[in-house]
Design a protein around this motif. Structure first.
Motif, short mmCIF file in Angstrom:
data_model
loop_
_atom_site.label_atom_id
_atom_site.label_comp_id
_atom_site.label_asym_id
_atom_site.label_seq_id
_atom_site.Cartn_x
_atom_site.Cartn_y
_atom_site.Cartn_z
N SER A 61 -3.03 7.81 -3.36
CA SER A 61 -2.27 7.78 -4.61
C SER A 61 -2.37 9.16 -5.26
CB SER A 61 -2.81 6.71 -5.56
OG SER A 61 -4.15 7.01 -5.93
N THR A 66 -7.79 9.07 -2.41
CA THR A 66 -7.67 8.32 -1.17
C THR A 66 -8.96 7.56 -0.90
OG1 THR A 66 -7.11 8.47 1.19
CG2 THR A 66 -8.48 10.22 0.29
N LYS A 114 -7.52 2.85 -5.71
CA LYS A 114 -6.69 4.03 -5.96
C LYS A 114 -5.36 3.67 -6.62
CE LYS A 114 -5.12 4.10 -1.11
NZ LYS A 114 -5.87 2.88 -0.74
N SER A 115 -4.79 2.50 -6.28
CA SER A 115 -3.54 2.09 -6.92
C SER A 115 -3.75 1.79 -8.40
CB SER A 115 -2.96 0.85 -6.23
OG SER A 115 -2.56 1.15 -4.92
N ALA A 155 -4.39 5.10 -10.34
CA ALA A 155 -3.17 5.87 -10.56
C ALA A 155 -2.28 5.21 -11.60
CB ALA A 155 -2.41 6.03 -9.25
N THR A 156 -2.21 3.88 -11.58
CA THR A 156 -1.39 3.14 -12.54
C THR A 156 -1.91 3.33 -13.95
OG1 THR A 156 -0.90 1.49 -10.85
CG2 THR A 156 -0.49 0.87 -13.13
N PHE A 216 2.86 9.42 -12.76
CA PHE A 216 2.55 8.69 -11.55
C PHE A 216 3.41 9.23 -10.41
CE2 PHE A 216 3.64 5.23 -8.65
CZ PHE A 216 2.39 4.73 -8.30
N GLY A 241 2.69 8.21 -6.93
CA GLY A 241 2.73 7.25 -5.84
C GLY A 241 1.38 6.61 -5.63
N ASP A 242 1.37 5.45 -4.99
CA ASP A 242 0.11 4.77 -4.72
C ASP A 242 -0.03 4.36 -3.26
OD1 ASP A 242 1.89 2.54 -4.63
OD2 ASP A 242 0.25 1.20 -5.19
N GLU A 243 0.93 4.77 -2.42
CA GLU A 243 0.87 4.41 -1.00
C GLU A 243 0.77 5.65 -0.12
OE1 GLU A 243 0.63 2.01 2.31
OE2 GLU A 243 0.63 1.39 0.22
N PRO A 272 7.12 7.51 -5.37
CA PRO A 272 6.77 6.50 -6.37
C PRO A 272 7.47 5.15 -6.14
CG PRO A 272 8.42 7.96 -7.27
CD PRO A 272 8.10 8.48 -5.88
N ILE A 327 4.59 -0.24 -7.45
CA ILE A 327 3.12 -0.23 -7.39
C ILE A 327 2.65 -1.62 -6.97
CG2 ILE A 327 1.00 0.16 -8.67
CD1 ILE A 327 2.81 1.84 -10.64
#
Length: 288
Positions: free
Chosen positions: A104, A116, A123-124, A127-128, A137, A139-141, A156, A159
């Motif tokens: 993320s 990571t 991590k998701s 980041a959120t 933000f 991205g989370d993937e 992005p 989520i």
């Protein structure tokens, strides 16, 4: 496919088709603020696992340009999850324009934190919640590392919040735009959150990586430095296309771990995590 939808997320365009209307309608609603690609990079198909499974106990098989032949089908109630999984699969197996890091990222003042770790590291969620505190933000993937410039590009997507994070994020971001709650998925309870307007509007703007973090949830609060060698090995394990990119990927990842400060943060709860991230950011001059 009877129903189809196209969307661009960062530099990647998708065309998603389905025999059922419901998953496409959910995607259209949640991705309504995203642009449409001129030409899709990848095609995703949500197909019945057998002809009769379109009507009798509807079951969704994931198909597309890139597939895993032994992937288990999902019930139609999890069609949105099937679509998101299929989109991620296309990128993981077929994308070559950047070095992919399963991570993320958030950005502030043109500088990015990349996070990571293993599934469940948080991590998701991190980041959120940082996005709700004024960060952009990204991205989370996947984080997309430009092999020529060293910049990171945003991806992005929706989520994907899991299990305890579903209620926690809904409580902390009450005005967020959420998808349906999906119970009893292979990863437990899942709910998707649409990134905020800033994330979508700025998704074509790359950032300079300024900090690499390895978060780990469920441990006593601690921060330690991570050596370049350890970071390199962990990131090769977190990349789906590193081996395919050969010398170019090696050079890009080597430069990344040499130039970007690195730390591991253990944390027992999200308050401790946010504090640790912001303290690490101050250490690299983020507050200047």
């Amino acid at each position: 496919m009877r129903h189809a939808f196209a969307v661009r997320i960062g530099p990647v365009g998708f065309r998603i088709g389905s025999q059922w209307r419901a998953p496409v309608a959910q995607l259209q609603s949640l991705y309504r603020d995203y642009p449409t690609p001129d030409v899709a990079d990848f095609t995703v198909r949500l197909e019945p696992s057998a002809p009769w499974r379109r009507w009798v106990r509807p079951s969704v098989a994931i198909a597309g340009d890139f597939m895993l032949p032994d992937a288990a089908p999902l019930p139609l109630a999890h069609g949105l999850l099937a679509a998101e999984m299929a989109m991620n699969l296309q990128v993981a197996l077929g994308y070559r324009r950047h070095l992919l890091l399963h991570a993320s990222a958030v950005e502030r003042d043109g500088r990015a934190i990349v996070m990571t770790g293993e599934s469940g590291a948080g991590k998701s969620t991190l980041a959120t919640l940082l996005g709700a505190r004024g960060w952009r933000f990204m991205g989370d993937e996947f984080v997309l590392l430009d092999m020529a410039t060293g910049l990171v590009h945003a991806f992005p997507r929706l989520i994907s919040l899991k299990n305890e994070a579903v209620e926690e994020v809904a409580r902390l971001i009450p005005d967020g735009r959420f998808g349906p709650v999906l119970h009893d998925t292979p990863k437990g309870t899942i709910r998707h959150l649409v990134p905020d307007a800033q994330a979508i509007a700025a998704m074509d703007r790359p950032a300079t990586p300024a900090l690499l973090l390895f978060p780990r949830y469920g441990e006593a609060a601690e921060t330690r430095e991570v050596g370049a060698g350890e970071a390199f090995v962990r990131l090769t394990q977190a990349s789906t296309n590193y081996a395919l990119l050969g010398e170019t990927g090696f050079a890009a990842l080597t430069r990344f771990v040499r130039e970007v400060p690195r730390a591991a943060i253990d944390y027992p709860d999200t308050d401790a995590a946010i504090h640790a991230v912001e303290a690490a950011w101050e250490q690299v001059g983020g507050g200047a």
